[in-house]
Design an enzyme around this catalytic site. Structure first.
Site, PDB file in Angstrom:
ATOM      1  N   TYR A  93       0.807  -1.321   0.157  1.00 25.65           N
ATOM      2  CA  TYR A  93      -0.039  -0.058   0.007  1.00 25.65           C
ATOM      3  C   TYR A  93       0.881   1.248  -0.023  1.00 25.65           C
ATOM      4  CZ  TYR A  93      -4.532  -2.111   0.407  1.00 25.65           C
ATOM      5  OH  TYR A  93      -5.774  -2.800   0.347  1.00 25.65           O
ATOM      6  N   SER A  94       1.975   1.186  -0.750  1.00 24.19           N
ATOM      7  CA  SER A  94       3.111   2.227  -0.450  1.00 24.19           C
ATOM      8  C   SER A  94       2.544   3.257  -1.763  1.00 24.19           C
ATOM      9  CB  SER A  94       4.234   1.805  -1.010  1.00 24.19           C
ATOM     10  OG  SER A  94       5.110   2.843  -1.095  1.00 24.19           O
TER      11      SER A  94
END
Length: 289
Positions: A62-63
């Site tokens: 989820y960067s």
């Protein structure tokens, strides 16, 4: 692609503050948002100067950094690859990365720890590949983040930012020193045991007593949250109309409110919060709401 910038300072109404302002770096770009834009600005310039045409970077599933790097590379006409920590998954963030043309290499957590080794294993023979550390941590990133301070047209008693690697905070402290300001910089580590942030900042710029580190607002650690923080986000957004993400900026805004309650800052002092973007991080915690 990094010549234009839209990052206004807006005053927000939040009881009991009389002079609370937000530097809206979240408005710079929907995908290369906030401090990601600033970090990548000089990283990309250095890569191009070295005739590199392939950005290789690292991050979790989820960067925001991965999305930003993918978008920046695509707009610059170069390739991008990311080593993604953990088992193979599909989500909204990685979908965006793929649409921007980023190649994703899912990597077990043990191998992921040695990023330079991963880079060498896969790209040692690619002289056009350029190593970009997780989160964009680098000297070049601090140069971009220092420009936040140069853009300000007013002075503030306190400036707040959230911190994961300390790179943004280092740039802000560098900028404060360059401008000769007496402003206090309050840094909110979002990881448990965030004292290392001070050491990370010291790698890029000398420390001073203007730097204040507040380590009690991690809410359990990186990407961790609690019902109290989620409740704060809901109330804060309803009152101000300003979105924040549970991983970084919400913890910073919570700290500002709490430190005022404790008397660390006064409700009449001029306070500036740096909104570092990252709002797509909400997708990773949608079940919390």
């Amino acid at each position: 692609m990094f010549e234009e910038i839209y990052s206004p300072v807006q005053k927000i109404a939040l009881h009991p503050f009389n002079n609370l302002f937000v530097k809206r770096d979240d408005l710079i770009d929907p995908y290369i948002s906030g401090n990601k834009w600033r970090k990548l600005k000089y990283i990309l310039a250095k890569a191009k100067a070295g005739h590199k045409t392939h950005l290789v970077t690292f991050g979790g599933a989820y960067s925001n950094h991965l999305v930003a790097t993918a978008a920046a590379a695509s707009r610059s006409g170069i390739k991008s690859t990311a080593f993604v920590r953990g088992e193979e998954v599909k989500n909204e963030m990685l979908l965006l990365c793929s649409l921007f043309g980023m190649r994703l290499i899912f990597t077990d957590r043990e191998s992921y720890r040695n990023k330079h080794s991963l880079f060498e294993q896969h790209f040692a023979n690619d002289d056009r590949a350029y190593f970009v550390d997780e989160g964009g941590a680098s000297h070049e990133a601090t140069l971009g983040c220092a420009e936040v301070i140069a853009e300000l047209t007013e002075t503030y008693d306190h400036i707040f930012c959230a911190a994961g690697t300390g790179t943004t905070a280092a740039g802000l402290l560098k900028g404060i020193r360059q401008q000769g300001l007496n402003t206090k910089l309050h840094v909110i580590p979002v990881l448990k045991g965030g004292s290392f942030i001070k050491d990370e900042i010291a790698k890029y710029t000398p420390l001073s007593d203007q730097l204040k580190l507040h380590q009690d607002y991690h809410f359990g650690g990186y990407a961790k949250t609690t019902p109290e923080l989620i409740g704060f986000i809901k109330n804060f957004t309803a009152q101000t109309g300003l979105l924040s993400d549970p991983v970084y900026t919400a913890k910073m805004f919570y700290a500002i409110v709490d430190l005022q309650t404790q008397g660390v800052i006064d409700k009449d002092e001029k306070v500036l919060a740096i909104h570092t973007g990252g709002l797509m991080g909400l997708f990773g915690m949608k079940d919390k709401f």
